[in-house]
Design an enzyme around this catalytic site. Structure first.
Site, PDB file in Angstrom:
ATOM      1  N   THR A 124       0.833  -1.204   0.000  1.00 50.96           N
ATOM      2  CA  THR A 124       0.000   0.000   0.000  1.00 50.96           C
ATOM      3  C   THR A 124       0.868   1.255   0.000  1.00 50.96           C
ATOM      4  O   THR A 124       0.500   2.269  -0.601  1.00 50.96           O
ATOM      5  CB  THR A 124      -0.950   0.021   1.209  1.00 50.96           C
ATOM      6  OG1 THR A 124      -0.184  -0.090   2.410  1.00 50.96           O
ATOM      7  CG2 THR A 124      -1.938  -1.127   1.147  1.00 50.96           C
TER       8      THR A 124
ATOM      9  N   GLU B  35       2.036  11.930   1.252  1.00 48.61           N
ATOM     10  CA  GLU B  35       2.282  13.208   0.590  1.00 48.61           C
ATOM     11  C   GLU B  35       3.714  13.377   0.111  1.00 48.61           C
ATOM     12  O   GLU B  35       3.950  13.965  -0.932  1.00 48.61           O
ATOM     13  CB  GLU B  35       1.898  14.352   1.554  1.00 48.61           C
ATOM     14  CG  GLU B  35       0.559  14.005   2.168  1.00 48.61           C
ATOM     15  CD  GLU B  35      -0.124  15.092   2.971  1.00 48.61           C
ATOM     16  OE1 GLU B  35      -0.185  14.907   4.183  1.00 48.61           O
ATOM     17  OE2 GLU B  35      -0.613  16.072   2.398  1.00 48.61           O
TER      18      GLU B  35
END
Ligand code: FAD
Ligand code: SF4
Ligand code: FES
Ligand code: FES
Lengths: 745, 340, 190
Positions: free
Chosen positions: A641, A712
């Protein structure tokens, strides 16, 4: 001293536990909950940017059989009066927008009415013929016309750090052997998650509400709704089990929430409101930003001076702020720095944090400027970065809790083959195509917030862990299951994770890449606490081999509780539960950031991106053919992931570099490409050859899990690396994004 | 979207009859354009006549060696039809360059001709637009007009026709077969779409109620030397900024016959017959191509944000002609922009 | 200051809704008789009237592919067709391909390759991939990329999507005794 163990999940790459639900269409998103006797609301948006609503002619529409109500400022009941009731957890300073509050139009596409009808189609039709009269006033929407009017915001939102200065930047620049100064620009961008904002409000017979809303924070929404409508928490349960992408857009409650709750309460009926794709352009966005960077180095390429100024718009009603320039004082070593920041109000909606807010923007400008500086100083761009490596955080004057950026440089350069790069631009050609290589990177906060969790184990050995955190694609269900399973030595399949519900323990907003650290730690603490309880029960068993063990003496592995030192001394967890006679055992716990470490260390993740582009010189088309993104972000909880998040970030970077921009026609103060056909994001055909690597980075200080978050940081530097590669390919320096083909003609 | 009734026509005649017996009727083929516009409140028919049951989806060879494409055959079935692939690869590539696989499975050939402009202002009822609301003004002039026309525009409208397929059809000199109340007629492709002049609300020369029943391709297919070059803001699923369709017949290095049409630059697929004449008899060299490109764009006029299209079109013409001359393209199952 | 009076409809004459009629749709092999007015899209019929919410709405305008379903084996955007126009057709949605207990090979491959994040585009991607396989036109990676480009993924899971589709398509093609996937596609244009 754990030996063979197949319940060690953390750091591995198990498949997503919610995968089967997502791939079969079984996962339920906000607008999909089946509730009885549902009415549908459709939002009417303002066609003007500024002015007043004179009159809403609802009569005609109300005459249509099946149309239930037209909500507008003309008939909204008395609601909370004070601004602070409308303030959500991440509201910037100022006075939040209140939907349907009064006759004032503050921005284009502002919601002015909600038409509710028995069917979606009817509500949509009625909304389309609702006649609204406006007094139009002159608006201002162009930041370019405000170049000299930026002011430094006073009332910041949480997390905003006023820009810094150290020593004398002007002097540093004057003393420099090489200097550059340029302006870098990108236009507005909208988050545009795939799922459009929507809410289904279930109105129960007792007047209580269950609100299925698209949000990155159910508690934030509950707080907002209860304050505005004067409800108790028990009367407004907010649920979000799956979110079809957020990227920041769901950090603040959006107006579908207010409108659907309003309608449900007034009509005493369940209501669903979904926004249209066009309306997805009617609230927060990454602001159109103008940045000026000035750099200077000594003859050896050491940075001597740095100035970075950024200006972007905010709304008339809130001072939106982001950390655009701060990174420039931190990513490289430089003695003389001046960072400054301005915002300027326009007749637009307040901008809103969008994936790596500030840093995506700032790192684009800084990293292109660094490339320009490297060329000016005659240095290889990577070598130039190495020479200016920051060993400590000069902004904070503190050591990094860990920083393996140098290792990332090495790994990336090797994987990419950077050493074969000719320095000169336009050096490589393949037929009609010019080939170029570029490098860039970035730095992002590794933060942690307070979070709580609950763990329940039942007699059959099934564990449920719960926290009100969200799942918007980052893999929250999966990593929480991994942590829980590993902590209690259970197979992953024996763990159920529950998220996104205000009946569960409170978790922070799903943003800032802090969920893994915050909620992960809470889950770990909670499972450890449950483990202690289980140990106690195990010790009560006849002839328990664990009788005298302390919690730190045992480990939970493969369904056993066993002594660390003598693994053969164990009891079967399920037996413990059976023998104890307890039907279920529940434990609550929470996690908090460690203030001492936060003081002492600068906690950040880093990355470096290498990009290859091929540019058709005659036609201006750019193909990104290869990207290597190396990330140093502490411990990686799930390789699969985490990799996906970075892959997705690269796609975002390609998008930002080459195609993404919301274009406003300032005559109307209106975004014109407000749809998915003309607001371009990459398709499958735009993406090829992405490689993602994580460098090992052990961090004992950042948090108990050693994780820094991954959502991010991967975006940083991508747009800059591509821009730099375009320069290397063509010799053309583009300083405004996106690099549409016409900029290279 | 306003309320409407719907019937599904069983024959062309029935469809035309149904049309004339309603107030504000419209045909619906694949629905990919008209339903989009109805949801945007740009189109507002109150009666739809469904065409997807009409027996008009055949693709067959004609007596004189051409190919007849049924009006309701889908874009996908047309592109991948063996006759199209073999004999009209230019059409195959142009269709596959447009929209997406899903949309091509829905879109009909007639609907593709009839699709309306993608002008942002046309689509947004909050702004003036002469095409949507005659006399209200043209917001694109002086506005954001990246996707707008550089050729043949008027002071009333600077929109472009968005189709890819039609650019190839223009180059291939297709003929449009239509059926009206008063019988059938044929329209030459170059006469089908029109320039905006002072009636931008009219995209084409079809009369109200006339039904397109087929498109006919003449025999000449330019299967050896052709190119469809499409330039856009992303690699796929985006409309053309500029596209170029080229068909050449070569004798040695000399051009014997030529077709050249542009997409994304005008209110209609922009075929330039004068430019074709300039090519014929000339050597297939870059010098020739450059001259021709100049000639095509002689009267081009930018509108601000789209000024770049003039230079882009010039270069695209040269590239497409080069590709065609070199015989670089092949008909395929997929159109890919992916050069590297 | 000027005054404008607007509604967004180009034609703001009030028109009474057309009453719903009986429409029978064959979805995933099962007949559903619904009361629908002509203005209901196939997508809204599935989501709001039948309760099959696996098919997603990402734009409602044919611009994203989230609503992809198979009609008579061909992939289409269900937001741009009317339910009444699909009477008599065989409609397959994501729910018809597999369930969490019995995953379709594409669904399994999407999980294995982590070909999604938020999952919102995923049902459309998978239906589209099945359509691609039915069509049998994609023979290289570039061709899969292009022929999967009618499905936007804002999370950017394209690498996984490519690999998942490739894996299943390769298997299917092997059965049809043809393997021609290379890592580099042909190039036909610039
Ligand atoms: C997101 C998106 C991207 C697209 N990208 C491209 C692209 O890149 N390139 C491209 O070329 N196209 C593109 N298209 C457009 C697409 O090709 C057209 O929408 C399609 O061809 C229209 O065909 P249809 O059968 O669906 O038409 P419909 O929507 O059914 O009808 C369109 C119009 O044609 C009329 N009509 C239909 N059939 C007949 C007939 N037999 N006789 C007379 N009138 C008729 C209708 O009344 C209506 O006015 C795109 C569309 C979308 C939504
Ligand atoms: S260019 Fe044509 S379609 Fe666009 S706003 Fe002007 S008149 Fe309308
Ligand atoms: S919802 Fe149908 S294509 Fe986006
Ligand atoms: S998985 Fe989120 S949009 Fe594709």
């Amino acid at each position: 001293m754990s030996t063979d163990s197949n319940t060690k999940y953390v750091g591995k790459a198990p498949n997503r536990v919610d995968g089967p639900l997502k791939v079969t269409g079984t996962a339920k998103y906000a607008a999909e909950f089946d509730v009885p006797d549902l009415a549908y609301g459709y939002v009417v948006s303002s066609p003007v940017a500024k002015g007043r609503i004179r009159k809403i002619h609802a009569d005609k529409v109300l005459g249509l059989p099946g149309v239930l109500h037209v909500f507008s400022h003309e008939n909204v009941p008395g609601l909370a009066w004070f601004d602070r009731s409308y303030k959500d957890d991440v509201a910037p300073g100022g006075s939040p927008f209140r939907p349907l509050h009064d006759d004032e139009i503050k921005f284009n596409m502002q919601p002015v009415a909600l038409v509710v009808a028995d069917t979606f189609e009817l509500a949509r039709y009625a909304a389309s013929i609702l006649e609204v009269e406006y007094e139009v006033e002159k608006h201002e929407t162009d930041i370019e016309s405000k170049r000299d009017e930026g002011y430094e915001p006073g009332r910041g939102k949480t997390g905003y750090m006023p820009p810094q200065r150290r020593e004398d930047a002007d002097k540093g620049l004057e003393q420099s052997a090489h200097r550059i100064r340029h302006e870098y620009i990108h236009g507005a961008q909208h988050h545009n998650p795939m799922e459009m904002f929507g809410a289904t409000v279930h109105y129960h017979p007792d007047g209580k509400l269950t609100i299925y809303d698209k949000t990155q924070g159910v508690y934030n929404c509950q707080q907002y709704i209860t304050k505005i409508f004067g409800l108790s928490k028990d009367e407004a349960r907010v649920v979000n089990l799956f979110m079809g992408g957020g990227f920041g857009s769901g950090l603040r409650p959006q107006y579908e929430l207010f409108l659907s709750v309003l309608a449900a309460l007034e009509l005493k009926r369940s209501v669903r409101v979904t926004l249209t794709r066009q309306q997805m352009f009617s609230f927060g966005h990454r602001p159109h930003t103008l940045q000026t960077l000035e750099l200077g180095t000594g003859p050896d390429g050491a940075l001597l001076g740095l100035k970075h100024y950024a200006l972007h718009e905010t709304s008339r009603f809130e001072d939106y702020t982001e950390n655009v320039v701060n990174w420039s004082g931190m990513l490289y070593k430089c003695p003389n720095v001046r960072l400054s920041y301005g915002i300027s109000p326009l007749d637009v909606y307040t901008p809103l944090d969008m994936r790596a807010p500030g840093a995506a923007t700032g790192s684009f400008a800084l990293e292109v400027a660094m490339d320009e500086m490297a060329y000016e100083a005659g240095l290889d761009p990577l070598e130039f970065r190495r020479r200016n490596y920051a060993e400590e955080d000069q902004n904070k004057k503190a050591p990094f809790s860990s920083k393996k950026l140098r290792e990332a440089y090495d790994e990336g350069a090797r994987r990419f083959g950077w050493d074969k790069r000719p320095m000169a631009p336009r050096a490589t050609r393949e037929g009609n195509l010019l080939v170029g290589w570029g490098v860039a990177g970035g730095v992002w906060d590794a933060s942690m917030q307070k979070a709580a969790a609950k763990a329940t184990i039942t007699a059959d050995g099934r564990l449920t862990v719960a926290s009100a955190a969200g799942e918007n694609g980052t893999g929250t269900y999966t990593i929480m299951a991994q942590i829980a399973a590993e902590t209690l030595g259970l197979p992953l399949e024996a763990v159920t994770v529950r998220l996104g519900d205000t009946t569960l323990p409170e978790a922070p907003l799903q943003g800032g890449s802090w969920t893994a650290a915050s909620v992960g730690t809470a889950v770990k603490n909670t499972c450890e606490a449950l483990g202690e309880k289980l140990l106690k029960l195990a010790q009560k068993m006849d002839d328990s081999p664990l009788k005298d063990a302390k919690p730190e003496d045992v480990e939970f592995v493969n369904g056993l509780i066993r002594l660390r030192k003598e693994p053969q001394q164990s009891v079967v967890l399920r037996d413990v539960l059976q023998v104890s006679g307890e039907r279920e055992i529940e434990v609550d716990s929470s996690a908090m950031p460690n203030p001492v470490n936060m003081q002492k260390y600068s906690m950040h993740s880093h990355n470096v991106v290498f990009a290859e582009v091929k540019v058709d010189e005659e036609l201006g088309t750019v193909h990104v053919t290869r990207v290597v993104n190396v990330v140093a972000a502490g411990r990686i909880l799930n390789q699969k992931t985490a990799r996906s998040q970075v892959l997705g970030s690269v796609v975002w970077g390609i998008s930002m570099a080459l195609m993404e921009e919301t274009v406003m026609d300032h005559r109307y103060g209106r975004y014109m490409n407000h749809n998915y056909a003309e607001y371009h994001v990459p398709t499958n055909a735009d993406v090829r050859g992405i490689e993602v690597y994580f460098v090992e980075e052990e961090d004992p200080h950042v948090n108990p899990l050693g994780v820094k978050g991954i959502g991010e940081v991967g975006l940083l530097g991508v747009a800059a690396a591509i821009t730099n590669a375009v320069y290397h390919a063509t010799g053309k320096r583009v300083r405004s994004l996106p690099i549409y083909l016409d900029k290279l003609l | 979207m306003n309320p409407f009734t719907l019937t599904r026509a069983a024959s062309a005649e029935a469809a035309v009859r149904d049309f004339s017996s309603h107030d504000s009727p419209a045909y619906i083929g694949g629905g990919t354009n008209i339903l989009d516009l109805m949801k945007e409140n740009v189109a507002h028919p109150t009666h739809l006549i469904g065409l997807n049951k009409l027996p008009l989806n055949a693709i067959e060879t004609t007596a004189d060696g051409g190919l007849r494409l049924g009006a309701t055959a889908t874009n996908a079935d047309t592109a991948w039809h063996p006759e199209v692939k073999q004999r009209y690869p230019l059409l195959n590539q142009a269709i596959l360059a447009g929209a997406s696989p899903q949309l091509r499975n829905m879109a009909t050939n007639a609907g593709n001709l009839m699709q309306r402009t993608r002008c942002y202002y046309f689509y947004d009822t909050a702004t003036p637009c002469n095409k949507r609301e005659p006399g209200s003004g043209c917001a694109a002039i002086g506005g954001y007009n990246r996707i707008h026309a550089i050729l043949g525009a008027s002071e009333h409208c600077i929109a472009t026709h968005p189709s890819d397929m039609c650019v190839a059809l223009a180059a291939l000199e297709a003929v449009v077969h239509v059926q009206g109340k008063d019988g059938a007629r044929q329209i030459k492709f170059e006469d089908f779409h029109r320039l905006p002049d002072d009636q931008p609300e009219r995209d084409n020369t079809l009369q109200p109620g006339e039904l397109i029943v087929a498109l006919e391709l003449p025999k000449q297919g330019f299967a050896k030397h052709f190119s469809y070059l499409k330039l856009r803001d992303r690699q796929s699923y985006a409309f053309a900024l500029v596209s170029v369709a080229v068909g050449l017949e070569l004798e040695g290095a000399t051009i014997k016959d030529a077709r050249l049409a542009l997409g994304g630059v005008a209110h209609k697929p922009w075929r330039d017959k004068k430019a074709e004449q300039l090519l014929i008899g000339q050597p297939a060299t870059e010098a020739t191509f450059k001259q021709v490109a100049e000639a095509v764009l002689k009267d081009a006029k930018g509108q601000g944000t789209n000024d770049f299209k003039i230079e882009l079109a010039r270069r695209a013409i040269v590239r497409a002609l080069k590709q065609a001359a070199a015989g670089e393209q092949q008909a395929s199952d997929v159109f890919t922009n992916s050069n590297p | 200051m000027s005054i404008v009076s607007t509604s967004s409809a180009a034609d703001d004459q009030l028109r009474p809704p057309v009453p719903p009629g009986s429409v029978t749709l064959r979805i995933n092999g099962q007949e559903h008789t619904l009361r629908l007015a002509p203005w209901t899209s196939l997508l809204d019929a599935l989501r709001e009237y039948v309760g099959l919410t696996g098919t997603k709405k990402g734009c409602d305008h044919g611009q994203c592919g989230a609503c992809t379903v198979l009609v008579d084996g061909k992939r289409i955007n269900s937001c741009l067709t009317l339910a009444v126009l699909q009477e008599g057709a065989d409609i397959t949605t994501i729910e018809g391909l597999g369930t969490p207990e019995h995953l379709h090979p594409l669904q399994q491959a999407f999980i294995d390759h982590d070909a999604f994040q938020c999952g919102y585009c995923t049902p459309g991607q998978i239906c589209s991939a099945q359509g691609l396989i039915n069509e049998g036109k994609a023979h290289t990676e570039d061709e899969i990329r292009e022929l999967m480009s009618g499905n936007i993924c804002r999370c950017g899971a394209y690498v996984g999507i490519l690999n998942a589709v490739k894996e299943v398509a390769e298997k299917e093609l092997k059965m049809a005794s043809c393997t021609c996937y290379g890592s580099h596609g042909h190039s036909s244009n610039s």
